[in-house]
Design a protein around this motif. Structure first.
Motif, PDB file in Angstrom:
ATOM      1  N   MET A 135      35.831  28.349  30.298  1.00 55.40           N
ATOM      2  CA  MET A 135      37.086  28.788  29.698  1.00 55.40           C
ATOM      3  C   MET A 135      36.842  29.753  28.549  1.00 55.40           C
ATOM      4  N   MET A 136      35.645  29.732  27.974  1.00 51.91           N
ATOM      5  CA  MET A 136      35.333  30.624  26.855  1.00 51.91           C
ATOM      6  C   MET A 136      34.842  31.987  27.321  1.00 51.91           C
ATOM      7  N   VAL A 137      34.624  32.149  28.616  1.00 53.99           N
ATOM      8  CA  VAL A 137      34.157  33.429  29.160  1.00 53.99           C
ATOM      9  C   VAL A 137      35.368  34.237  29.607  1.00 53.99           C
ATOM     10  N   PRO A 138      35.616  35.403  29.026  1.00 55.45           N
ATOM     11  CA  PRO A 138      36.778  36.218  29.465  1.00 55.45           C
ATOM     12  C   PRO A 138      36.591  36.717  30.886  1.00 55.45           C
ATOM     13  N   GLY A 139      37.685  36.840  31.588  1.00 57.78           N
ATOM     14  CA  GLY A 139      37.617  37.281  32.975  1.00 57.78           C
ATOM     15  C   GLY A 139      37.043  38.673  33.135  1.00 57.78           C
ATOM     16  N   GLU A 140      37.269  39.541  32.139  1.00 58.67           N
ATOM     17  CA  GLU A 140      36.748  40.902  32.225  1.00 58.67           C
ATOM     18  C   GLU A 140      35.222  40.933  32.203  1.00 58.67           C
ATOM     19  N   ALA A 141      34.593  39.872  31.681  1.00 55.88           N
ATOM     20  CA  ALA A 141      33.130  39.863  31.594  1.00 55.88           C
ATOM     21  C   ALA A 141      32.468  39.641  32.951  1.00 55.88           C
ATOM     22  N   VAL A 142      33.198  39.051  33.889  1.00 53.86           N
ATOM     23  CA  VAL A 142      32.603  38.738  35.195  1.00 53.86           C
ATOM     24  C   VAL A 142      33.287  39.499  36.329  1.00 53.86           C
ATOM     25  N   ILE A 143      34.227  40.363  36.008  1.00 55.10           N
ATOM     26  CA  ILE A 143      34.994  41.011  37.066  1.00 55.10           C
ATOM     27  C   ILE A 143      34.124  41.970  37.885  1.00 55.10           C
ATOM     28  N   ILE A 144      33.142  42.614  37.249  1.00 56.30           N
ATOM     29  CA  ILE A 144      32.271  43.535  37.980  1.00 56.30           C
ATOM     30  C   ILE A 144      31.377  42.775  38.954  1.00 56.30           C
ATOM     31  N   SER A 145      30.798  41.664  38.478  1.00 58.95           N
ATOM     32  CA  SER A 145      29.941  40.875  39.370  1.00 58.95           C
ATOM     33  C   SER A 145      30.749  40.289  40.527  1.00 58.95           C
ATOM     34  N   GLN A 146      31.992  39.876  40.257  1.00 59.61           N
ATOM     35  CA  GLN A 146      32.846  39.383  41.336  1.00 59.61           C
ATOM     36  C   GLN A 146      33.163  40.496  42.334  1.00 59.61           C
ATOM     37  N   PHE A 147      33.416  41.693  41.828  1.00 59.29           N
ATOM     38  CA  PHE A 147      33.717  42.818  42.710  1.00 59.29           C
ATOM     39  C   PHE A 147      32.519  43.152  43.605  1.00 59.29           C
ATOM     40  N   LEU A 148      31.324  43.161  43.039  1.00 65.48           N
ATOM     41  CA  LEU A 148      30.136  43.447  43.838  1.00 65.48           C
ATOM     42  C   LEU A 148      29.897  42.364  44.885  1.00 65.48           C
ATOM     43  N   MET A 149      30.210  41.117  44.525  1.00 65.14           N
ATOM     44  CA  MET A 149      30.001  40.015  45.458  1.00 65.14           C
ATOM     45  C   MET A 149      30.955  40.116  46.646  1.00 65.14           C
ATOM     46  N   VAL A 150      32.258  40.301  46.376  1.00 64.84           N
ATOM     47  CA  VAL A 150      33.216  40.366  47.488  1.00 64.84           C
ATOM     48  C   VAL A 150      33.052  41.653  48.287  1.00 64.84           C
ATOM     49  N   SER A 151      32.589  42.709  47.628  1.00 57.17           N
ATOM     50  CA  SER A 151      32.332  43.949  48.368  1.00 57.17           C
ATOM     51  C   SER A 151      31.185  43.758  49.345  1.00 57.17           C
ATOM     52  N   GLY A 152      30.161  42.997  48.917  1.00 56.30           N
ATOM     53  CA  GLY A 152      29.063  42.704  49.817  1.00 56.30           C
ATOM     54  C   GLY A 152      29.483  41.861  51.002  1.00 56.30           C
ATOM     55  N   TRP A 153      30.510  41.063  50.823  1.00 58.59           N
ATOM     56  CA  TRP A 153      31.029  40.243  51.921  1.00 58.59           C
ATOM     57  C   TRP A 153      32.014  41.011  52.805  1.00 58.59           C
ATOM     58  N   GLY A 154      32.389  42.216  52.387  1.00 59.19           N
ATOM     59  CA  GLY A 154      33.329  43.008  53.170  1.00 59.19           C
ATOM     60  C   GLY A 154      34.757  42.497  53.110  1.00 59.19           C
ATOM     61  N   LEU A 155      35.162  41.948  51.990  1.00 64.55           N
ATOM     62  CA  LEU A 155      36.496  41.355  51.870  1.00 64.55           C
ATOM     63  C   LEU A 155      37.489  42.248  51.127  1.00 64.55           C
ATOM     64  N   ASN A 156      37.079  43.433  50.725  1.00 65.96           N
ATOM     65  CA  ASN A 156      37.999  44.313  50.012  1.00 65.96           C
ATOM     66  C   ASN A 156      39.197  44.680  50.886  1.00 65.96           C
ATOM     67  N   ASP A 157      40.293  45.023  50.205  1.00 72.95           N
ATOM     68  CA  ASP A 157      41.540  45.423  50.881  1.00 72.95           C
ATOM     69  C   ASP A 157      42.058  44.332  51.813  1.00 72.95           C
ATOM     70  N   SER A 158      42.044  43.093  51.323  1.00 71.94           N
ATOM     71  CA  SER A 158      42.564  41.971  52.108  1.00 71.94           C
ATOM     72  C   SER A 158      43.243  40.986  51.163  1.00 71.94           C
ATOM     73  N   PRO A 232      43.723  42.788  41.431  1.00 75.48           N
ATOM     74  CA  PRO A 232      44.297  43.497  42.596  1.00 75.48           C
ATOM     75  C   PRO A 232      44.132  45.005  42.504  1.00 75.48           C
ATOM     76  N   LEU A 233      44.209  45.569  41.305  1.00 75.48           N
ATOM     77  CA  LEU A 233      44.028  47.009  41.146  1.00 75.48           C
ATOM     78  C   LEU A 233      42.623  47.430  41.540  1.00 75.48           C
ATOM     79  N   LEU A 234      41.649  46.556  41.294  1.00 71.71           N
ATOM     80  CA  LEU A 234      40.253  46.895  41.554  1.00 71.71           C
ATOM     81  C   LEU A 234      39.878  46.757  43.026  1.00 71.71           C
ATOM     82  N   VAL A 235      40.434  45.772  43.717  1.00 68.01           N
ATOM     83  CA  VAL A 235      39.929  45.443  45.060  1.00 68.01           C
ATOM     84  C   VAL A 235      40.869  45.865  46.184  1.00 68.01           C
ATOM     85  N   THR A 236      42.046  46.390  45.879  1.00 67.16           N
ATOM     86  CA  THR A 236      42.977  46.801  46.949  1.00 67.16           C
ATOM     87  C   THR A 236      43.252  48.294  46.857  1.00 67.16           C
ATOM     88  N   ASN A 237      43.287  48.937  48.012  1.00 66.36           N
ATOM     89  CA  ASN A 237      43.534  50.376  48.069  1.00 66.36           C
ATOM     90  C   ASN A 237      44.571  50.749  49.123  1.00 66.36           C
TER      91      ASN A 237
END
Length: 295
Positions: A135-158, A232-237
């Protein structure tokens, strides 16, 4: 036997005192009502002003004679906003995302709260502390790592990529665990002796008793899922996966017509979350205060 006579001067004085007290109570009640109305207007003024702006024709937006109230109110903006952008699709996507996030967070929080309260396993306190530390970790601190992870799984734009990172909530797990602190452990032992399985105990015994807490969790989770913007702005196009918050921002432009249309879209997008908040406001208060007073 002589009857006791009441002094008429005393009766008159008491009557005046009663009238004065009633008058003071009346003025106090009127003052409280007036203060509540003023505070309500102060808090709701942005929403009221936005609604009045959405009712204006685009030609009256910069008219000095129509600063606050529209001279020719119209509902055209609420209709045209659906023609300019697929707002209906955005709203459906947001409802799917917010509802899925709410259900999954309630489910994971309920099971986690049960595990931390009734199942004795080694390292439970450490695991609970690690969950709370997130709860002490802001979401913006992990958003890049989450984006790289879901991009590797091919889940973008879903739709799935908008739900997956928010399946569990540390705050909701904390609420559920705290609400179970005063839950008698003997009830769980008696249920186990009667042959009740853990999942049955969770959904048939725990679930009804935690309705205020779960109601509070549901309102918070739905509002958080509905108002998501950065992820949603980061992962949907594309329009098939965009949520309403992203869709409204696309309506913004430099001309006056797009401004009133964007405000109309904002009003439309606020309605579901406003209804959910009004319906669940009592449960929010009960849920947040559950377990605060031992009784």
């Amino acid at each position: 036997m002589a009857m006791h006579q009441v002094n008429p001067i005393f009766v008159t004085h008491q009557h005046k005192q009663d009238q004065k007290y009633v008058l003071q109570q009346g003025f106090q009640r009127v003052g409280i009502i007036a203060l509540n109305i003023f505070m309500w207007l102060f808090m709701m003024f942005p929403l009221i002003y936005a609604l009045l702006m959405a009712l204006k024709p685009s030609a009256e937006l910069y008219d000095p004679n129509s600063i606050l109230f529209p001279q020719n109110p119209t509902l055209t903006n609420f209709v045209e906003v659906f023609d300019i952008a697929p707002l209906g699709r955005y709203i459906i996507n947001s409802i799917i995302v917010a509802t899925s996030v709410t259900v999954l967070q309630i489910l994971t929080s309920l099971l986690a709260g049960f595990a931390f309260r009734f199942i004795q396993f080694k390292g439970s306190k450490l695991v609970y502390a690690l969950i709370l530390s997130t709860m002490m970790v802001p979401g913006e601190a992990v958003i890049i790592s989450q984006f790289l992870m879901v991009s590797g799984w091919g889940l973008n734009d879903s739709i799935i990529v908008l739900i997956l990172p928010f399946m569990a909530s540390a705050f909701n797990i904390f609420l559920c665990t705290q609400a179970l602190q005063h839950f008698p452990y003997e009830i769980y032992e008696a249920a186990k002796m009667d042959g009740c399985r853990d999942l049955r105990f969770v959904f048939e015994i725990m679930f009804p008793l935690l309705r205020p807490t779960l109601g509070s969790m549901a309102v918070q989770s739905f509002l958080a899922g509905w108002n998501m913007y950065m992820w949603p702005l980061l992962v949907t196009n594309n329009d098939n996966a965009r949520t309403v918050q992203i869709g409204i921002s696309m309506l913004n432009s430099v001309d006056s017509q797009s401004l009133v249309l964007m405000i109309a879209g904002v009003i439309i997008s606020m309605m579901p979350s406003l209804v959910i908040f009004i319906i669940g406001s009592k449960n929010m208060v009960k849920g947040l205060t559950a377990g605060a007073v031992k009784g």
